[in-house]
Design an enzyme around this catalytic site. Structure first.
Site, PDB file in Angstrom:
ATOM      1  NE  ARG A 177      10.820  -1.044  15.430  1.00 56.90           N
ATOM      2  CZ  ARG A 177       9.508  -1.071  15.653  1.00 56.90           C
ATOM      3  NH1 ARG A 177       9.020  -0.659  16.820  1.00 56.90           N
ATOM      4  NH2 ARG A 177       8.681  -1.526  14.749  1.00 56.90           N
ATOM      5  CB  SER A 226      13.573  -2.957   9.433  1.00 59.45           C
ATOM      6  OG  SER A 226      12.435  -3.683   9.022  1.00 59.45           O
ATOM      7  CD  GLU A 296      13.863  -0.754  12.882  1.00 62.25           C
ATOM      8  OE1 GLU A 296      13.442  -1.875  13.211  1.00 62.25           O
ATOM      9  OE2 GLU A 296      13.206   0.045  12.196  1.00 62.25           O
TER      10      GLU A 296
END
Length: 304
Positions: A177, A226, A296
């Protein structure tokens, strides 16, 4: 605001697209919370974007905005210029039997559907990520065992200076990520490579992914997707659950009871409440398991 006019009084360059002062961002992000952009720029095309950035005072910060699905915009708003790519950047074209060239504003659903129609497998996972190509490339977006780094060949960007550059996969320094894409750079297109596959099989995989998301995630809520990265050897949702945070609330902000790595805005939660709830979850998980969760979701702008 007339897009054909310059903005000399504000020190802003002339544009051919749309440049809006004090533009509310809450309607453009999934949480439906947060302040305004000092300036919101929706360029007409790549030339418009490049010339604008080249002429813009280098001290002015620039940030790209896709579908706003993985983002908390703080209540004090975002200083500088927020760039949002519109329809001109939303095209997907087949390059050859296994490759697609996709505009930075194209959605994951459009990319995966175009791949299916072209008989190109391997990018079905993009169907499940509620964002645009520009965001996928910057964040190394992923789901269901696949990431952008698995399919990206190269991307075209406009740097903060206005310079255009083509970056290969290796240039992006992908990790989980994360990419090394320069600050203020805007991804205007990307080329993805899959493999030859039967369109019916591709559709079946897309249907499987869609059904799994529907069953496990609060898709019809005001959420940001998320919230925390999965730590090595752990699932973030399981750590949150074990810490007793399922359903935890702060004002109208709540940890989803359906999938506790999702935060929800149940009504009129402020971004401050949503972010504070996330920090409370991090504290509880740290105390319970010793694991420090990393955000995130991108948190941008200034507190009110």
């Amino acid at each position: 605001m007339n897009a054909a006019l310059a903005h000399p009084a504000d020190g802003m360059p002339a544009v051919r697209g749309k440049l809006t002062a004090a533009a509310p961002l809450a309607p453009l992000v999934w949480f439906k919370s947060g302040g305004a952009a000092e300036w919101l720029f929706e360029p007409k095309d790549v030339d418009d974007l490049a010339s604008f950035l080249a002429a813009l005072d280098p001290a002015v910060p620039v940030m790209g905005l896709g579908l706003g699905s993985n983002m908390i915009v703080r209540d004090g708003g975002v200083p500088g210029v927020v760039v949002r790519l519109g329809k001109a950047f939303g095209k997907v074209e087949q390059v050859d039997a296994t490759m697609l060239r996709c505009g930075g504003g194209a959605s994951g659903i459009l990319v995966s559907s175009s791949a299916r129609d072209a008989g190109i497998g391997g990018v079905e996972f993009l169907r499940s990520i509620p964002g645009t190509v520009g965001g996928f490339v910057r964040m190394n977006g992923g789901a269901y065992g696949r990431e952008v780094k698995d399919v990206l060949v190269e991307c075209d960007v406009v740097l903060r200076s206005g310079e255009r550059k083509t970056l290969a996969l290796a240039d992006l320094g992908y990790t989980y990520r994360h990419s090394n894409l320069p600050e203020g750079a805007i991804v205007v297109s990307a080329t993805f490579r899959g493999h030859k596959a039967d369109p019916a099989a591709i559709q079946a995989e897309m249907d499987r992914i869609s059904a799994e998301r529907e069953a496990s995630q609060p898709l019809r809520s005001k959420t940001g997707g998320s919230t925390f990265k999965n730590p090595p050897g752990h699932k973030a949702w399981a750590l949150v659950d074990a810490a007793g945070c399922r359903g935890l609330r702060k004002g109208d902000a709540q940890v989803s009871e359906k999938h506790c790595n999702f935060l929800l805005n149940l009504g009129n939660a402020s971004s401050a409440e949503i972010e504070a709830l996330g920090e409370e979850v991090r504290d509880k998980v740290k105390a319970q398991s010793g694991v420090t969760l990393e955000w995130e979701i991108q948190r941008v702008g200034v507190a009110k």
